[in-house]
Each structure stands twice: as structure tokens, then as C-alpha cells.
Design a protein around this motif. Structure first.
Motif, short mmCIF file in Angstrom:
data_model
loop_
_atom_site.label_atom_id
_atom_site.label_comp_id
_atom_site.label_asym_id
_atom_site.label_seq_id
_atom_site.Cartn_x
_atom_site.Cartn_y
_atom_site.Cartn_z
N ASN A 230 0.86 -1.19 0.00
CA ASN A 230 0.00 0.00 0.00
C ASN A 230 0.89 1.23 0.00
O ASN A 230 1.78 1.35 0.85
CB ASN A 230 -0.88 0.07 1.24
CG ASN A 230 -1.90 -1.06 1.36
OD1 ASN A 230 -2.83 -0.96 2.14
ND2 ASN A 230 -1.72 -2.14 0.64
N TYR A 258 -2.30 -1.66 -3.69
CA TYR A 258 -3.23 -0.57 -3.44
C TYR A 258 -2.48 0.76 -3.47
O TYR A 258 -1.38 0.87 -2.92
CB TYR A 258 -3.92 -0.75 -2.08
CG TYR A 258 -4.57 -2.10 -1.92
CD1 TYR A 258 -5.92 -2.27 -2.17
CD2 TYR A 258 -3.83 -3.21 -1.52
CE1 TYR A 258 -6.52 -3.52 -2.04
CE2 TYR A 258 -4.41 -4.45 -1.38
CZ TYR A 258 -5.76 -4.61 -1.65
OH TYR A 258 -6.34 -5.84 -1.51
N ARG A 261 -5.76 3.51 0.20
CA ARG A 261 -6.73 2.56 0.75
C ARG A 261 -7.26 3.08 2.08
O ARG A 261 -6.50 3.32 3.02
CB ARG A 261 -6.07 1.19 0.97
CG ARG A 261 -7.07 0.09 1.24
CD ARG A 261 -6.37 -1.25 1.41
NE ARG A 261 -7.29 -2.36 1.18
CZ ARG A 261 -7.28 -3.49 1.87
NH1 ARG A 261 -6.40 -3.67 2.83
NH2 ARG A 261 -8.13 -4.45 1.60
#
Length: 438
Positions: A230, A258, A261
Motif C-alpha cells: 500500500n 493498493y 486505501r
């Protein structure tokens, strides 16, 4: 806080009374203490000795060593002090960790430091009361992290370079930084959340209606180890977030990844989480799903998402997914997928271009010539670019363009300005600028 009131301005029959509020990092200083490698001229030979002698409100001016050799020390800061170079534009160097001992109302600034192998962290939660404020500005961490995943802090991470590390906070702003994770072990890995994260916010114990700013950052994940990555994870239901004009990129090639997020978010309908003009890039995904923006929590709340572009040239159609739960109120418009994209949990309102011909320069994140994302964003003048043309989607569009923050020069004094995008005729224009003054 110092208020400056300027003269009344009259332009095109628009009468504006302008008030600028400028916040400085400290008040008047009690004394200046100095450090140099020889301990000469009334100075201390170590930073630790100067910290021991300092009182609340003092500045510690550090002379860079010959050849920029580091001071080899682990520092514990348990007073309201500033650490900064005694030479304008020249960094002082440290090899060691900095640990902040919090206290109610304590204010600390760490400026113009190059750290060759250490972290900046807190020793634990700050006591309930006025937040312990930590300003980290114009520093370079060559292999270290900034970790204030603790309650009752106010941490501002401004114009820093982290060459292999992460930032973790609960409250504060992250503005104009260049943060890279070269190895997956140098990314945040909060338990039980099993993702490697570059910038992480968790829930502070004190919930407010404040908005925290993540603006003008370059966040790069260069690790190719197979795991979940992320760039930005919000795991907080305590504040709102304004995430704008960031260039987020990763080189991972296997697992689902991601960009932005929201794992949990603030559910109140009083304020809005804004996600504007981010460029989210994964050039080497090769088959796994890439989520440029994902809202996971199935709860109420408000999001406004505009002018973002996800660039994933190696992915097949359907694997570049903007993903949302059904419960939050989500405004989603003028977002791009290049060369393709998919929506999950929301219907395209007709303004989003999920089959864009846009391409980007990987190094800078700028749109290449001929991209339909140029002048392709939200057409209202409140989102106009700095050249007063229609918004360019991605990190270089709008008034918070990435060009405002990069390259990092180390000379910024006023580092962020917040002003209304529109003002009614005969209304008052309130401008708040956040700055640091030596």
C-alpha cells in the motif's frame, strides 16, 4: 499565531478583505546553544550534552562536521527544543536514532538533518491534553523511518527525503516529501494488518472534525518481493483526510496492490474525505489486481474523489479497479484509467474516462504530450491549473500542483497555503499559511 491584515483589494468589482494567519513552529527562544566537533568557543562537542544543558524553548545550533561526517549518537529529546544547522542551506549529519519523550504541550523541531542510519520515533503515547507537537522539516533519512503511531501527538512531516523507510502517524500533516521503500522489510507492517505500507495513519484516541493533509508527496515502492503493498493506508475513524497531488508508484509484480486505501474512515457526515489529483502508477503488475483507490469499510461517511489517474500499462482490462463499498456517500467524477480501468461498487456518472490514452513519465509522474488527461479534469474554475487552464488530471493539476513542492530545495519557509477556491463578491478571503521561521 500571528495575524496579518492587508489592505483592501479591489479587482474586477470584487472586494476582498484579506487576513493571513501564519503559524510559526515556536515562540521566542530562551537561549541559543551551539555544538561543534571540537567543543570550542563555548559550544558543546556532542548534541547529547547540549540537550542535557538545554531548557524548554532553547535552540540547539549544530555545526556540520568536517566533510559532513556524522555525529554518532542516539538522541533522546525530552524538552521543547529545536535542532537545526547553524549554516543556512547546509545539513548537519547524524548516525543514530532520535527518540522523542512526549509531554503535554511539548513542541520539538528537527530541521536540516541528514541521518545516515537511524529512525525518528516516540517513546510511547503522549499524555492526554494539548498535543505534543513534532515538526520534522527539510531532513534526509538515508535508511530510517518516522514512526509516531501513538496517541495525542501532532506531527508535521514537511519536505523530507526518506530513501528507504516509511512514515506512520495518528495525527498530523505529510506535505511535500519524497519517500521511497527500496526493501519490503523497511515498510510499515502493523499487526494484524498484513500489508506493507509506505504511509500509514491509524486512529488517534482523540476524535475531532479536523482535516489532516497529505499533499504534494512522491511515494515510491521499489521492492519487488511478492506481498501486499500500500502506498497510503488510512486506518483511522478519528479525523477527515485531504489527499491531493501525490505521485504514488510501485514496481511490485505479483500480489494485489493498493494506491490509496481507506481501511476504516470517519463515519460522520459533518465533513468530507477529499481525494483529488493524484497520479497512481503500477507499470509492472502483470496479472494481479491493482486498486488505485479503495474504500473497504462498509460504513457511512462522505468522500469526494476527482481528477485522479491510474496508469497500469501492463494490466489486462478488469484488473485496474477503483473499488468502493456501497454504504459511504461517494462523489466520483473526472477520474481516469489508463489504458483501461474498472469500477466496483459505484456507477460511472459519465464523466470518468476509464479507457484513457494518457501515459506518464515514470520518473516524474507528469502526463506525456498528447494525453487526453491534459485539460481533462473537473472543468470548474475552482480546480483550474496554475496557468489558469482546465484541470489536468493527476498530480500536476490544480493549485496544489506537485511542482509547488518538488524539487525539494530545503529553503522553504512558507510551506503550505490554504485558501478558499471561490469567494463571494464583497466576501472575506481568509488565507492561512503554515510556515517555519528560524
Amino acid at each position: 499565531m500571528i495575524n496579518f491584515k492587508f489592505k483592501t483589494i479591489k479587482t474586477k468589482n470584487l472586494l476582498l478583505n484579506t487576513i493571513a494567519c501564519v503559524f510559526f513552529s515556536s515562540n521566542l527562544f530562551a537561549a541559543d546553544l551551539c555544538v561543534n566537533e571540537a567543543g570550542s568557543g563555548g559550544c558543546y562537542s556532542t548534541i547529547t550534552a547540549a540537550l542535557t544543558a538545554a531548557n524548554d524553548g532553547d535552540r540547539i545550533l549544530i555545526q556540520p562536521k568536517t566533510g559532513n561526517a556524522p555525529y554518532v549518537e542516539n538522541l533522546t529529546i525530552n524538552k521543547s527544543v529545536q535542532l537545526l544547522s547553524n549554516q543556512e542551506g547546509v545539513m548537519w549529519s547524524l548516525a543514530g536514532n532520535i527518540t522523542v519523550t512526549p509531554a503535554v504541550g511539548r513542541t520539538i523541531a528537527i530541521m536540516h538533518m541528514q541521518n545516515t542510519g537511524g529512525n525518528i520515533t516516540a517513546s510511547g503515547h503522549s499524555p492526554i491534553g494539548t498535543r505534543c507537537k513534532v515538526n520534522i522539516m527539510n531532513c534526509e533519512l538515508m535508511n530510517g523511518n518516522i514512526n509516531f503511531d501513538y496517541n495525542y501527538f501532532d506531527v508535521n512531516v514537511i519536505s523530507n527525503v526518506l530513501s528507504d523507510g516509511y512514515v506512520a502517524l495518528r495525527y498530523g500533516n505529510v506535505i511535500g516529501n519524497n519517500i521511497t521503500a527500496s526493501t519490503y522489510t523497511n515498510m510499515y507492517y502493523p499487526t494484524p494488518y498484513n500489508h506493507r505500507i509506505l504511509l500509514y495513519y491509524s486512529t488517534d484516541a482523540s476524535a475531532t472534525n479536523d482535516t489532516l493533509y497529505i499533499v504534494g508527496n512522491i511515494l515510491k515502492i521499489e521492492s519487488t518481493v511478492s506481498t501486499y503493498y500500500n502506498n497510503i493506508t488510512i486506518n483511522s475513524n478519528a479525523q477527515y483526510f485531504y489527499i491531493s497531488n501525490n505521485y504514488l508508484t510501485k514496481l511490485s509484480t505479483y500480489s494485489d496492490c493498493y494506491g490509496i486505501r481507506f481501511y476504516i474512515h470517519k463515519t460522520s457526515m459533518v465533513g468530507t474525505n477529499c481525494i483529488y489529483n493524484n497520479t497512481i502508477n503500477n507499470p509492472n503488475q502483470n496479472g494481479s489486481t491493482f486498486y488505485p483507490i479503495q474504500i473497504v469499510s462498509n460504513t457511512s461517511g462522505v468522500f469526494d474523489i476527482k481528477n485522479n489517474i491510474s496508469y497500469t500499462p501492463d494490466l489486462a482490462s478488469g484488473y485496474n479497479v477503483y473499488s468502493f463499498t456501497a454504504t459511504p456517500t461517494v462523489g466520483f467524477s473526472y477520474n481516469y484509467g489508463a489504458p483501461h480501468g474498472t469500477l466496483s461498487g459505484i456507477v460511472n456518472n459519465g464523466t470518468n474516462n476509464l479507457n484513457s490514452n494518457s501515459s506518464i513519465n515514470y520518473t516524474t509522474g507528469q502526463l506525456n504530450a498528447g494525453s487526453d488527461g491534459i485539460n481533462g479534469g473537473y472543468p470548474d474554475l475552482t480546480f483550474y491549473d496554475l496557468d489558469l487552464t482546465v484541470n489536468d488530471v493527476g498530480a500536476y493539476g490544480g493549485s496544489f500542483s506537485l511542482t509547488n513542492f518538488h524539487p525539494i530545495t530545503g529553503a522553504a519557509r512558507v510551506y503550505f497555503v490554504k485558501a478558499p477556491r471561490t469567494v463571494l463578491q464583497s466576501g472575506t478571503l481568509n488565507i492561512k499559511a503554515e510556515s517555519f521561521d528560524r
